[in-house]
Structures are given as C-alpha cells and as structure tokens.
Motif scaffolding. Structure first.
Motif: not given
Length: 176
Positions: A73-76, A110-116, A122-123, A148-149
């Motif tokens: 996530a940090d790299g992205a 945290r925002a990226l994790t929540a979004f993903l 949803r998937l 996953f999920g």
C-alpha cells in the motif's frame, strides 16, 4: 467508475489552470512559475527518498516472510503521489504530498484500505468473489485460484500458517 475517471480527466486540468491563474494574480507570473518548479523539484527528491524507503520495507517483509500488505500500500501511494507531484499544478501537488509524506501516508493508507475493502466486498456480493469459476459464480472452481472477501469459496478462507499440516500428496492412478 469509468465515468468518474473521465470526469476527473476533464475537471482536474480546468481546476489546475484556474488555481495557477489565481496564484499568478496574487504573487505574479514569474514567482508562480518558480513556485511550481520548486514544488516539482522538492516532489522529485521526496519521491526518490520515500520510494527507496518503501522498496526497502517491501524487501524486508519478503525476507522475513511477513505478508507485505502495508508495504505494498505504501509503494502504491508513493507511486500515485509521485505522479501527482510531477504533474504541474498546485491542487495535484497537495494530493501528491498527502500520499508521499511519511506523516500523512498512514491516513491515505487507511482511506485506500477502506476503499479497496468496499470494492472487494461489492465484488463478493455480486458473485465475483470466491474461487475462479467456483461456487460463488456458479462453476466448479479451478484449482489453484483461491478467492478472497466474504465468499472465500466452498472450503472457506485459507488456513493460516499455524494450521498447516505437513504431508505428502499421493496421486491416484489415472482412470483407464
């Protein structure tokens, strides 16, 4: 989602030009250009530094056998922030610094994790989770493609390393 990207590609340049003109009217044209150049140079230096840190953390997690979720996530975020920082403009620089700076990156993570997490949920709710072609999507499943999920397949989520039982696979004789 596609229409949102198209809208952003149309609106962001317009907003950037407007903000650059407004800043230019307040501080002058040449100081505005100088400020944009200084921001880009500072951004390039920061991207280089934080990119190296993110890469070192990712390598360290691979060497220790730890799951590199935070490091990926940090790299992205450094990659996205770097792209925004190298794009001329004040608005994209604000978001770029938010993604790249080490003291604001945890908020962005945290925002990226929540979004993903919402996207993956949803998937899964739409029947796209689970094993590839597996029970969640009406098929028999393809070995080796775990899900996953919320719908991790008929066998449930993959066990952790603590629950692994060492053994040997014996293939049955092929049918004649």
């Amino acid at each position: 989602m596609g229409w949102l990207v198209a809208l952003a590609l149309l609106l962001v340049p317009i907003v950037e030009i407007y903000v650059i003109i407004q800043v230019g009217q307040v501080i002058g044209g040449w100081p505005t250009v100088a400020l944009l150049i200084v921001e880009s140079a500072l951004g390039a230096w920061l991207i280089k530094r934080e990119g190296r840190r993110a890469w070192a953390a990712l390598q360290s997690s691979f060497e220790t056998g730890k799951m590199p979720g935070r490091e990926l996530a940090d790299g992205a975020l450094v990659l996205i922030g770097g792209t925004l920082l190298l794009t001329p403009g004040f608005v994209t620089d604000i978001f770029g610094f938010f993604f790249v700076l080490p003291f604001t990156r945890p908020l962005a993570r945290r925002a990226l994790t929540a979004f993903l997490g919402r996207r993956v949920s949803r998937l899964g709710a739409n029947g796209l989770g689970g094993t590839l072609g597996g029970p969640a999507s009406g098929g028999q499943g393809i070995p080796g493609f775990g899900g996953f999920g919320p719908s991790a397949g008929a066998n449930g989520p993959r066990p952790s390393a603590d629950n692994v039982v060492q053994g040997e696979v014996i293939d049955p004789e092929p049918p004649k």
